[in-house]
Design an enzyme around this catalytic site. Sequence first.
Site, mmCIF file in Angstrom:
data_model
loop_
_atom_site.group_PDB
_atom_site.id
_atom_site.type_symbol
_atom_site.label_atom_id
_atom_site.label_comp_id
_atom_site.label_asym_id
_atom_site.label_seq_id
_atom_site.Cartn_x
_atom_site.Cartn_y
_atom_site.Cartn_z
ATOM 1 N N ASN A 1 41.617 104.859 54.389
ATOM 2 C CA ASN A 1 41.436 103.598 54.839
ATOM 3 C C ASN A 1 41.217 102.766 53.449
ATOM 4 O O ASN A 1 40.598 101.471 53.396
ATOM 5 C CB ASN A 1 39.977 103.529 55.722
ATOM 6 C CG ASN A 1 40.397 104.432 56.698
ATOM 7 O OD1 ASN A 1 39.782 105.353 56.928
ATOM 8 N ND2 ASN A 1 41.343 103.880 57.574
ATOM 9 N N VAL B 1 39.154 97.998 50.317
ATOM 10 C CA VAL B 1 38.754 98.785 51.623
ATOM 11 C C VAL B 1 39.127 97.962 52.717
ATOM 12 O O VAL B 1 38.885 96.746 53.185
ATOM 13 C CB VAL B 1 36.996 98.834 51.503
ATOM 14 C CG1 VAL B 1 36.472 99.613 52.515
ATOM 15 C CG2 VAL B 1 36.722 99.275 50.073
ATOM 16 N N CYS B 2 39.716 98.803 53.588
ATOM 17 C CA CYS B 2 39.823 98.179 55.082
ATOM 18 C C CYS B 2 38.961 98.878 56.264
ATOM 19 O O CYS B 2 39.119 100.007 56.189
ATOM 20 C CB CYS B 2 41.549 98.692 55.185
ATOM 21 S SG CYS B 2 42.001 97.841 57.050
ATOM 22 N N ILE B 3 38.063 98.143 56.618
ATOM 23 C CA ILE B 3 37.042 98.559 57.723
ATOM 24 C C ILE B 3 36.772 97.481 58.560
ATOM 25 O O ILE B 3 36.639 96.334 57.963
ATOM 26 C CB ILE B 3 35.804 99.303 56.823
ATOM 27 C CG1 ILE B 3 34.796 100.019 57.714
ATOM 28 C CG2 ILE B 3 35.121 98.317 56.003
ATOM 29 C CD1 ILE B 3 33.875 100.807 57.171
#
Lengths: 201, 165
Positions: B81, B88-90
């Site tokens: 992720n 960051v991909c959240i």
Amino acid sequence: MAEGTSTSINIPQLIAVALVGFLAIRWFLNKPSTTTTSSSSSSTSRGRSIDVSKVEQVSAMFPQLDRRTIAWDLHRNGGNVAATTERVLAGRGLESPPPSFQPNLPLPAGSSSTTGAGAAGGNGGGAVKRHNAFGQPDLITRYNLQSRISGKGKEAVPSEEQQRNAWSADKSARAEGLRKRREEMILAARRKMEARDGEET
Amino acid sequence: MNSVASKRLFQEYKQLTLNPPDGITAGPVNEDDLFVWEALIQGPEDTPYAGGIFPAELKFPKDYPLMPPTMKFLCDIWHPNVYPNGVVCISILHPPGEDPNHYEQASERWSPIQSVEKILISVMSMIAEPNDESPANVDAARMWRERKGEFDKRVKMDVRRSLGL
């Protein structure tokens, strides 16, 4: 009279044209900014950037080539792997990318810094540069902790008082406190890792 | 507008200093600009990231807390992720409202009642439990799914290297 009606039709028409034109320009100008705001979602960002798997594919065939150069060629021909391959095989060579072209390429999978520099003997300079461009310095270098780890070996573990979380009214004291906590966190992690190594051997 | 964001960020900084969550240190890089922070996140125990420290940069928009910050790791972190460039991909970092792709609940996304602390804690648990439904690093996601052993080994090596060992 005929003139009168034609002007009364023209003015709303002009307004309509101006309005449509204005909306079109606004839509056009807004488009890039709305894509960047949502660029943290995977799909949009991937669409704009270079397809890493394609770069990887070409790189696997011609490991001697710089990955940035491959990315540049793919970028120019619209991601056509076959065309890039053809071009290399024909001996025409790839154009070197402009300095402004800095794609986000991951480090080659499975190759550590040492093998990366060693394997590309003929293109050593490029390989080293590549690693510096995309690899990150370690934490010790990043936070200038060399002096805290060499020599002393076992550094005194700070006592409880020093680790207490305090909020100072003074700005520089706060900054200093934050810096200390950061450094201590890194050094503690390193001590722990070293201790673990010691147990294993 | 600016002062609302600054006040809130300052308040959050104070809270995080007085009551830091386990394994997290965070604060502005320079207090003159409260919109750029640096955070250290400890790798969660019982994961290949254990023992590592992961620095990340948080950049806040001027209309914080209406809109979320962006977060970017400043180290090599091999994770499904995290984009290869460290971003960051959240879901908690995604703008408020419904997900246009209908993957995420609105409640998972950013809203002003979230905080830097919640982001950092969410990222910590994301490190421990990758979500491979929408991977940011496709190669890492594939390796995590298909060759867990190799994945763990690579992460552990990165951790050691980052500590200068």
